[in-house]
Design a protein around this motif. Structure first.
Motif, mmCIF file in Angstrom:
data_model
loop_
_atom_site.group_PDB
_atom_site.id
_atom_site.type_symbol
_atom_site.label_atom_id
_atom_site.label_comp_id
_atom_site.label_asym_id
_atom_site.label_seq_id
_atom_site.Cartn_x
_atom_site.Cartn_y
_atom_site.Cartn_z
ATOM 1 N N LYS A 1 0.859 -1.187 0.000
ATOM 2 C CA LYS A 1 0.000 0.000 0.000
ATOM 3 C C LYS A 1 0.891 1.231 0.000
ATOM 4 C CE LYS A 1 -4.008 -2.029 2.338
ATOM 5 N NZ LYS A 1 -4.930 -1.920 3.498
ATOM 6 N N LEU A 2 0.560 2.162 -0.871
ATOM 7 C CA LEU A 2 1.368 3.382 -0.970
ATOM 8 C C LEU A 2 1.388 4.097 0.371
ATOM 9 C CD1 LEU A 2 0.282 4.735 -4.483
ATOM 10 C CD2 LEU A 2 2.456 3.667 -3.858
ATOM 11 N N GLY A 3 2.595 4.437 0.787
ATOM 12 C CA GLY A 3 2.768 5.153 2.052
ATOM 13 C C GLY A 3 2.818 4.253 3.274
ATOM 14 N N LYS A 4 2.552 2.936 3.091
ATOM 15 C CA LYS A 4 2.514 2.042 4.258
ATOM 16 C C LYS A 4 3.474 0.859 4.166
ATOM 17 C CE LYS A 4 -2.211 3.149 5.635
ATOM 18 N NZ LYS A 4 -3.547 2.609 6.007
ATOM 19 N N GLY A 5 4.198 0.763 3.073
ATOM 20 C CA GLY A 5 5.182 -0.304 2.977
ATOM 21 C C GLY A 5 4.713 -1.515 2.182
ATOM 22 N N THR A 6 5.575 -2.533 2.170
ATOM 23 C CA THR A 6 5.362 -3.715 1.341
ATOM 24 C C THR A 6 5.658 -4.986 2.133
ATOM 25 O OG1 THR A 6 6.044 -2.439 -0.599
ATOM 26 C CG2 THR A 6 6.014 -4.839 -0.829
ATOM 27 N N ILE A 7 4.886 -6.042 1.858
ATOM 28 C CA ILE A 7 5.125 -7.353 2.463
ATOM 29 C C ILE A 7 5.382 -8.367 1.347
ATOM 30 C CG2 ILE A 7 4.233 -9.189 3.936
ATOM 31 C CD1 ILE A 7 2.317 -7.156 5.155
ATOM 32 N N PHE A 8 6.533 -9.006 1.385
ATOM 33 C CA PHE A 8 6.838 -10.123 0.504
ATOM 34 C C PHE A 8 6.670 -11.403 1.311
ATOM 35 C CE2 PHE A 8 8.850 -6.750 -1.831
ATOM 36 C CZ PHE A 8 8.789 -7.147 -3.160
ATOM 37 N N SER A 9 5.759 -12.284 0.866
ATOM 38 C CA SER A 9 5.488 -13.529 1.574
ATOM 39 C C SER A 9 5.938 -14.714 0.719
ATOM 40 C CB SER A 9 3.998 -13.666 1.888
ATOM 41 O OG SER A 9 3.568 -12.617 2.740
ATOM 42 N N VAL A 10 6.766 -15.553 1.314
ATOM 43 C CA VAL A 10 7.277 -16.746 0.627
ATOM 44 C C VAL A 10 6.709 -17.983 1.319
ATOM 45 C CG1 VAL A 10 9.327 -18.076 0.011
ATOM 46 C CG2 VAL A 10 9.401 -15.569 -0.017
ATOM 47 N N SER A 11 6.052 -18.852 0.558
ATOM 48 C CA SER A 11 5.511 -20.110 1.073
ATOM 49 C C SER A 11 6.300 -21.266 0.483
ATOM 50 C CB SER A 11 4.027 -20.257 0.724
ATOM 51 O OG SER A 11 3.282 -19.149 1.190
ATOM 52 N N LEU A 12 6.771 -22.175 1.339
ATOM 53 C CA LEU A 12 7.574 -23.319 0.905
ATOM 54 C C LEU A 12 7.030 -24.603 1.521
ATOM 55 C CD1 LEU A 12 11.091 -21.713 1.459
ATOM 56 C CD2 LEU A 12 10.007 -22.106 -0.749
ATOM 57 N N PRO A 13 7.173 -25.735 0.838
ATOM 58 C CA PRO A 13 6.699 -27.011 1.410
ATOM 59 C C PRO A 13 7.479 -27.378 2.659
ATOM 60 C CG PRO A 13 7.928 -27.386 -0.621
ATOM 61 C CD PRO A 13 7.747 -25.917 -0.518
ATOM 62 N N ALA A 14 6.756 -27.771 3.710
ATOM 63 C CA ALA A 14 7.395 -28.177 4.956
ATOM 64 C C ALA A 14 8.002 -29.570 4.813
ATOM 65 C CB ALA A 14 6.390 -28.154 6.097
ATOM 66 N N LYS A 15 8.996 -29.856 5.668
ATOM 67 C CA LYS A 15 9.588 -31.182 5.662
ATOM 68 C C LYS A 15 10.025 -31.533 7.072
ATOM 69 C CE LYS A 15 12.891 -34.170 3.383
ATOM 70 N NZ LYS A 15 13.724 -34.384 2.180
ATOM 71 N N ASN A 16 9.766 -32.783 7.468
ATOM 72 C CA ASN A 16 10.230 -33.252 8.773
ATOM 73 C C ASN A 16 11.718 -33.485 8.742
ATOM 74 O OD1 ASN A 16 7.600 -33.284 9.815
ATOM 75 N ND2 ASN A 16 7.232 -35.334 8.986
ATOM 76 N N ASN A 17 12.389 -33.040 9.786
ATOM 77 C CA ASN A 17 13.843 -33.224 9.837
ATOM 78 C C ASN A 17 14.185 -34.694 10.038
ATOM 79 O OD1 ASN A 17 16.585 -32.819 10.069
ATOM 80 N ND2 ASN A 17 16.478 -32.275 12.246
#
Length: 366
Positions: free
Chosen positions: A350-366
């Motif tokens: 949003k102009l004047g309020k900043g930016t959010i970059f969201s990254v979604s990745l597949p989870a994995k059990n260690n």
């Protein structure tokens, strides 16, 4: 009294239909082959698929009609042509999702029409390499023209009118160093992008601790943030480890790029907020995931620019981007790395309020 021994007639097993025998024998052979192979009966139903085919087309293939498995009209038509003409067919097919793949397919008849065998060869790497070579030459020639012209102009000036002008020589040499560094960064980013795109069709399978990756990146970039009187806030619920399926170096590259951009384009005296959260399922995929949000408090991005942010060499403000050392390739690299990981990038601003970059990745059990 003598009893005659009753003659026992041998029990004859019912003879298997020829088409079943042929297809079952074929299935025993293909199981160990490296190339993806599908065997269809004369009803166009998949009766056998080796491990490579299951990995390529999905686990649910057996006893499904080929139309349900491939959804490629040209391949379906080719199967019908082979049944009708009893002649082999060789052709190409392009599968757009989840990442673009190029396949070479050979279809051959079994026996007298009991079924067909589809032999598949993945030519994506070859195609991508060819595309990368042509794109690399085109991009390099276009993007390097400007700094090279500047360098040549300064060199000619220093050899001529400014030959004895010490002040001009020092000023020009400083600019020449900046232009040379810009070309070096550009070449590095182009090579990095080419490597990622060539690998994109092969998803990595290592377990990566995103918590540790983000902690390392915030430690490295904290001094850069301090230069602008900014603070990096990393929010990890309960300081727990969040594991994803991926390549550690490439995941590090993604978040280093996004956090570095947030520092560059955020306002001084503000913060960059990084948060990790779990997802019950990834967007468009029925698998659990991990999401990382990188938020700046900058000027924001006009909505019309958001769809084009990940295009190569797309810059909202070209002058500002170059002043900050940007090549216009950072977000393109991020996009292709995330695609290789079968994840998703979402941008909200949003102009004047900043930016959010969201990254979604597949989870994995260690």
């Amino acid at each position: 009294m003598l009893f005659r021994k009753k003659k026992v007639e041998p029990v004859l097993k019912p003879e298997r239909p020829k088409e079943v025998a042929a297809i079952n024998e074929t299935g025993a052979v293909i199981a160990a082959l490296a190339d993806p192979i599908l065997v269809l009966d004369n009803q166009r139903v998949v009766k056998h698929a080796n491990k490579a085919a299951l990995n390529l087309f999905g686990r649910v293939l057996i006893d499904k009609n080929i139309v349900q498995c491939l959804r490629q009209p040209n391949v379906i038509d080719a199967v019908e042509k082979v049944f009708a003409s009893k002649k082999d067919w060789i052709g190409e097919a392009k599968f757009p999702a989840p990442v673009e793949r190029h396949l070479s397919i050979h279809i051959a008849l079994i026996g007298n029409g009991e079924g067909v065998v589809l032999t598949v060869r993945d030519t994506t790497l070859v195609k991508r390499t060819e595309e990368m070579h042509s794109d690399f030459v085109a991009n390099v020639s276009h993007e390097l023209r400007s700094p090279l012209s500047a360098l040549m102009g300064f060199i000619e000036t220093l050899q001529g009118p400014a030959q004895d002008d010490r002040e001009a020589r020092e000023r020009f040499l400083n600019i020449m160093i900046q232009e040379a560094n810009r070309m070096a960064r550009l070449i590095d980013d182009l090579l990095s992008l080419s490597r990622v795109q060539i690998q994109e069709h092969v998803a990595p399978d290592d377990a990566v601790n995103v918590t540790v990756v983000l902690q390392n990146i915030t430690d490295i970039l904290s001094l850069k943030a301090m230069d602008r009187n900014m603070k990096l806030n990393l929010n990890v619920p309960n300081n727990q480890a969040y594991w994803v399926q991926g390549d550690s170096d490439q995941i590090t590259q993604v978040f280093q790029n996004l956090i570095d951009n947030a520092i560059k384009y955020g306002k001084p005296d503000t913060s960059v907020d990084i948060a990790i959260r779990t997802l019950d399922r990834l967007p468009d995929r029925n698998v659990p995931g991990v999401a990382v949000d990188v938020r700046d408090h900058g000027e924001g991005i006009n909505e019309k620019h958001i769809p084009r942010l990940t295009e190569r060499f797309y810059r909202i403000d070209k002058a500002r981007s170059r002043t900050m050392g940007g090549t216009g390739l950072g977000l393109a690299i991020v996009k292709h790395i995330i695609a290789r990981h079968r994840g998703r990038l979402h941008v909200e601003s949003k102009l004047g309020k900043g930016t959010i970059f969201s990254v979604s990745l597949p989870a994995k059990n260690n």
